[in-house]
Scaffold this motif. Structure first.
Motif, short mmCIF file in Angstrom:
data_model
loop_
_atom_site.label_atom_id
_atom_site.label_comp_id
_atom_site.label_asym_id
_atom_site.label_seq_id
_atom_site.Cartn_x
_atom_site.Cartn_y
_atom_site.Cartn_z
N VAL A 164 0.83 -1.21 0.00
CA VAL A 164 0.00 0.00 0.00
C VAL A 164 0.86 1.25 0.00
O VAL A 164 0.68 2.17 -0.81
N TYR A 165 1.83 1.29 0.91
CA TYR A 165 2.67 2.49 1.01
C TYR A 165 3.69 2.55 -0.13
O TYR A 165 3.91 3.62 -0.71
N GLY A 166 4.32 1.44 -0.45
CA GLY A 166 5.39 1.45 -1.43
C GLY A 166 4.94 1.58 -2.86
O GLY A 166 5.70 2.06 -3.71
N VAL A 167 3.69 1.18 -3.15
CA VAL A 167 3.21 1.20 -4.54
C VAL A 167 2.11 2.24 -4.75
O VAL A 167 2.04 2.87 -5.82
N LEU A 168 1.26 2.44 -3.76
CA LEU A 168 0.10 3.30 -3.95
C LEU A 168 0.24 4.68 -3.33
O LEU A 168 -0.17 5.67 -3.93
N VAL A 169 0.80 4.77 -2.14
CA VAL A 169 0.81 6.04 -1.41
C VAL A 169 2.04 6.88 -1.75
O VAL A 169 1.92 8.01 -2.25
N LEU A 170 3.22 6.35 -1.48
CA LEU A 170 4.44 7.15 -1.65
C LEU A 170 4.68 7.62 -3.08
O LEU A 170 5.07 8.77 -3.29
N PRO A 171 4.48 6.77 -4.11
CA PRO A 171 4.72 7.27 -5.47
C PRO A 171 3.80 8.45 -5.82
O PRO A 171 4.24 9.40 -6.50
N MET A 172 2.55 8.41 -5.36
CA MET A 172 1.63 9.50 -5.65
C MET A 172 2.08 10.78 -4.95
O MET A 172 2.01 11.88 -5.51
#
Length: 221
Positions: A164-172
């Motif tokens: 969730v954090y590594g793919v969805l949250v942080l890149p955004m």
């Protein structure tokens, strides 16, 4: 983001300047250039070795998978920055290879079969989210979608929150922080590769899942 395959004899950037002549694999001339390829290979090797060392306590299979993937991600980020592509020739083989690594890690006791199943679900979920964004907004390329599935599978082995954090949250967040100021420089419209943001977010989580995710959860709490 990753641009679609060029339909003309050469690909151009929004200003009309040549990026790279069209070939069957237009990213190869750029990455094989010693001025680019050698520094990129050195950084990739260093990042991969660091990831292997940091993940060594998790077991040799997971450590090797994390190290190799981090090295490949660095190369992908360079390719995407220079050609706005995330080549299928690199991204797609990562699916079966990571799947085999997950199965081998489960057989070796480095992860449970339940964790492997969660990783598969994270792969599907991350792919679906990026697919929806790409399909309905056009704000990402299909290369980003494919890479999201790979990252979801790799990060999901450590847990769903890693994905969730590594793919969805942080890149955004990274894309927004860097892209928003560029809107004012680009007259309200800007195009930039999204792959480097995905890599910059995923690599630290891949390297230090036990440290990054608790810190991120406290940060966003």
């Amino acid at each position: 983001m990753s641009a679609p395959e060029p339909e003309t004899l050469e690909d151009t950037d929004p200003e009309g300047a040549e990026i790279v002549p069209f070939t069957d694999e237009p990213w190869v001339p750029r990455i094989m250039n010693p001025e680019v390829g050698l520094p990129a290979a050195a950084v990739a090797a260093g990042v991969g070795a660091l990831a292997f060392w940091l993940r060594a306590p998790d077991g040799p299979i997971l450590a090797a998978a994390a190290g190799l993937l981090c090295a490949v991600l660095v190369i992908l980020a360079v390719i995407d920055m220079m050609t706005r592509r995330l080549p299928d020739a690199i991204v797609l083989p990562a699916y079966p290879l990571l799947g085999l690594a997950a199965a081998a890690a489960a057989l070796a006791g480095e992860v449970t079969w339940a964790q492997a199943g969660i990783a598969a679900a994270c792969m599907a979920g991350c792919y679906a989210v990026y697919w929806l964004i790409c399909f309905f907004t056009g704000g990402m390329g299909w290369g980003d979608v494919k890479l999201a599935g790979v990252l979801g599978l790799a990060l999901g082995l450590a847990g769903p929150w890693d994905a969730v954090y590594g793919v969805l949250v942080l890149p955004m967040i990274l894309g927004g922080v860097i892209g928003f100021p560029m809107l004012f420089r680009g007259g309200g419209k800007v195009e930039m590769p999204f792959g480097p943001f995905m890599v910059a977010a995923a690599v630290p989580v891949l390297m230090m899942p036990d440290g990054m995710v608790p810190w991120l959860m406290d940060l966003f709490r």
